[in-house]
Design an enzyme around this catalytic site. Structure first.
Site, mmCIF file in Angstrom:
data_model
loop_
_atom_site.group_PDB
_atom_site.id
_atom_site.type_symbol
_atom_site.label_atom_id
_atom_site.label_comp_id
_atom_site.label_asym_id
_atom_site.label_seq_id
_atom_site.Cartn_x
_atom_site.Cartn_y
_atom_site.Cartn_z
ATOM 1 N N ASP A 199 -85.437 54.925 -67.599
ATOM 2 C CA ASP A 199 -86.653 54.115 -67.592
ATOM 3 C C ASP A 199 -86.441 52.826 -66.802
ATOM 4 O O ASP A 199 -85.342 52.262 -66.768
ATOM 5 C CB ASP A 199 -87.041 53.764 -69.029
ATOM 6 C CG ASP A 199 -88.284 52.904 -69.094
ATOM 7 O OD1 ASP A 199 -89.369 53.426 -68.786
ATOM 8 O OD2 ASP A 199 -88.161 51.706 -69.415
ATOM 9 N N GLU B 160 -87.301 56.733 -63.026
ATOM 10 C CA GLU B 160 -88.665 56.208 -63.023
ATOM 11 C C GLU B 160 -88.696 55.028 -62.053
ATOM 12 O O GLU B 160 -88.357 53.910 -62.405
ATOM 13 C CB GLU B 160 -89.083 55.744 -64.421
ATOM 14 C CG GLU B 160 -90.563 55.362 -64.481
ATOM 15 C CD GLU B 160 -90.862 54.249 -65.477
ATOM 16 O OE1 GLU B 160 -92.012 54.169 -65.922
ATOM 17 O OE2 GLU B 160 -89.973 53.449 -65.785
#
Length: 711
Positions: A363, A418
């Site tokens: 992330d 991401e």
């Protein structure tokens, strides 16, 4: 496309690999390529500050790990020595890193919460150790499931109560906001029964959140997911689960992105052993499991987080402004710190070894890559945005180390980044000078769908712009395509189905009554948008749980602003279980879409050849994996005898049709019809054929042409 060494560097986007070579990018035929070209000079020796020697720094770190720690294998097993560990004689060893502390003590249930009876001994390099012998009956002095705290005495005379950064289980009393460190040493730990599945040829990801995986207004459990959700995922044809919000986070509404305990599986869903069972059962079904790992930042919590563990504002983080994320209100890791690397790299190894995850979705990678964290940056694609002093080389080297170690130790490990910036070489192997990720998220695609639904009438949809968004990715760097993820459903936005059908979903989703125009349009477009994304958008596909059947409304976790309501923090699987609701039709299409991909493998194939993106007809046609996709997005027109380009000649049959009645369509196409190619060149392909067009996938008759399939 290979560039000469004399080409302007600002046009090539150069990142140093090893001495004497560099990686360059260029465009040929509308497709971006990357190649290696021997360098005739070394810009690093000329003081060009825009060229970062990241590969050299990576190699240096590997060498240091070998010299100081005996290699990365031992270094990343530090979870076996830090925190608390039971020895063969049932004595306990506690170890922490707290460089700014004046003294450390252990307190807890075992010593009646005495703050001074069990001091740690100070070691070199800010490390502290404590040995506790077993009790007279030879059992451990600290029992399983008992509470502990580290008492930190600072140089300023403060006494702080902290949770070990290496704590493997933390819990919270129902009326408390602070988590407690609980010693987890079960007498009968879970033993995995099933081997990891092999890495799938095509990656079809079911993005999941355990806590909302139930129609009930409560926090759902690991056991609920194992017994009630895994069978659905298997039936739908997804071969990979991405688990969100597993790393412990004190604030439930953070969606798991404000991590407080990095080695602890969230106790709000159950025990560590129940999570292990979930993963083991998934493996038995042939499904791999990825962890949504958050190494880009950490919660600011002090009493139950990493922040100020030793009383300083640094320890695991940068001190001062560099150590704080202004938008996320969180702490930022110091990736150049030796013990920080130990902590984070061991954290990855812990989840792979202890829980047997199969990889990670990292992330917030954009925030890691740049000193500006992507704040206020539009990322137009200019290479100056990716190379220069604004790039955080410490973060890049950490990501290179993480990917190198994971892929070396676990051959089938999958890592996904991401990243919204489009950093070149992000998904190229480390040995080529890349950062080593297997995939990046194609984050522009869901934004494009939302923009279209918000801003354009159906007749104004631009086929060329849609196709461009679907296919605009770096050649040789794999992408995970998705029409919507959890991001698009968060409060303030809503699911694609709700954008399409809105309040009509409350009253008109019954299959017992005729569809009105809103439901008809919404159901057809929902299927088409997802299939177009699936077929054209990337080398993998992702769906957020529940959206496969057109989940209504949005996501909103219990918080003060909504009176702690769970109404929108749940997935209404009960909707798809009702025979008379049209959610079953969308579910069936999503299932058959995945099963059809599993048969033909277009996600694992090279990028599609796009033969038509007709603005007037609103038609898109492309071929991928010897499969023909035909989409008609026109709001009113159907077409008979519509000519489409074909590569392999032969006889074609419809294999998947979004207009079938059991998918919520109108059944306007005859699946017994056979379509024959003609040797008539069309759209630069040697053959063509006439079809009827709503949306179809057609397969070449295998009797006519062996192993060439068109769908």
């Amino acid at each position: 496309w290979a560039a000469s060494a004399a080409a302007p560097r600002e046009q090539l986007g150069v990142r140093w690999l090893a001495q004497g070579s560099y990686l360059s990018h260029g465009i040929e035929g509308g497709r971006e390529h990357c190649t290696f070209t021997p360098a005739t000079y070394n810009p690093c020796q000329t003081g060009d500050s825009n060229l970062q020697p990241s590969y050299g720094l990576f190699e240096k770190q590997l060498t240091l790990l070998e010299e100081a720690e005996g290699g990365f294998d031992q270094f990343t097993r530090s979870y076996k020595s830090y925190g608390v560990h039971r020895m063969p004689d049932n004595s306990l060893v506690f170890k922490e890193w707290a460089p700014a502390a004046e003294a450390l003590f252990l307190t807890g249930d075992f010593n009646g919460w005495d703050n001074f009876s069990h001091p740690y001994a100070k070691k070199d390099f800010g490390k502290w150790e404590l040995h506790i012998p077993p009790k007279e009956d030879k059992t451990p002095a600290v029992a399983h499931n008992s509470k502990l705290k580290v008492v930190v005495h600072t140089r300023m005379g403060e006494r702080l109560y902290r949770i070990s950064p290496w704590a493997k289980y933390v819990t919270r009393h129902e009326k408390s906001v602070i988590y407690d460190w609980v010693h987890w040493d079960p007498p009968q730990p879970y033993i995995h029964k099933h081997p990891r599945p092999q890495k799938p040829r095509s990656l079809r990801i079911y993005e999941s959140h355990v806590g909302i995986a139930s129609p009930e207004g409560k926090v759902a459990s690991y056991s609920n997911f194992t017994h009630n959700v895994l069978p659905r995922i298997k039936d739908l044809g997804y071969n990979c689960i991405q688990l969100m919000a597993i790393m412990e986070h004190a604030y439930y509404a953070s969606f798991g992105y404000q991590v407080t305990s990095f080695f602890a599986a969230s106790s709000r869903y159950g025990t560590p052993e129940e999570l292990k069972e979930l993963i083991d059962v998934a493996h038995s079904l042939g499904i791999i499991v990825l962890l949504d790992v958050v190494h880009s930042h950490a919660s600011k919590n002090t009493e139950d987080g990493l922040n100020s563990f030793d009383g300083s504002d640094s320890c695991f983080f940068h001190s001062g402004p560099r150590g704080e994320h202004s938008l996320w209100d969180s702490r930022l890791f110091n990736y150049s710190g030796w013990e920080v690397l130990r902590f984070l790299l061991s954290n990855l190894r812990w989840w792979m070894e202890e829980y047997r995850f199969d990889g990670f979705r990292f992330d917030g990678v954009t925030s890691m890559l740049y000193h500006h964290h992507g704040i206020g940056s539009g990322f137009s694609g200019d290479y100056a945005e990716y190379f220069g002093l604004h790039v955080d080389e410490d973060s890049i080297v950490y990501l290179m180390l993480a990917n190198h170690i994971l892929h070396t130790l676990y051959q089938d490990c999958i890592t996904i980044a991401e990243d919204v910036s489009g950093m070149p070489t992000l998904c190229r192997p480390v040995q080529e000078g890349g950062l080593g990720f297997d995939f990046r998220l194609a984050m522009a695609i869901p934004d494009k769908w939302i923009q279209i639904l918000k801003e354009f009438k159906d007749e104004d949809w631009n086929m060329g712009n849609i196709v461009h968004t679907m296919s605009n990715r770096r050649y040789g760097e794999k992408c995970i395509a998705y029409a919507e993820s959890h991001d698009q459903a968060l409060v303030g936005d809503k699911t694609l189905a709700f954008w399409l059908m809105d309040k009509d979903m409350y009253t008109n989703m019954s299959a017992l009554i005729p569809m009105n125009s809103v439901i008809d349009r919404g159901i057809q477009l929902h299927k088409m948008m997802r299939l177009l994304t699936h077929g054209l958008g990337g080398e993998g596909y992702l769906n957020f749980m529940g959206n496969e059947f057109g989940h209504p409304e949005w996501l909103d976790f219990p918080r003060v602003g909504n009176n702690e309501s769970y109404h929108y923090a749940r997935r209404q699987f009960n909707l798809v279980d009702m025979d008379h609701l049209r959610y079953r039709q969308l579910y069936a299409f999503d299932r058959d879409m995945n099963r059809t991909e599993d048969k033909y493998g277009w996600l694992a194939a090279p990028p599609a050849y796009i033969s038509a993106k007709h603005e007037g007809d609103k038609v898109i046609v492309f071929e991928r994996a010897n499969v023909i996709f035909i989409f008609n997005f026109h709001p009113t027109n159907s077409y008979s005898n519509y000519r489409v380009a074909v590569g392999p000649p032969g006889k074609y049959k419809i294999k998947l049709d979004s207009d079938e009645i059991h998918y919520g369509g109108h059944g306007r196409l005859d699946h017994n019809t056979e379509f024959f190619t003609e040797p008539m060149e069309f759209s630069n392909l040697p053959n063509s054929m006439l079809v009827n067009s709503r949306i179809t996938l057609q397969e070449l008759d295998p009797i006519k042409t062996t192993e060439q399939r068109c769908k």
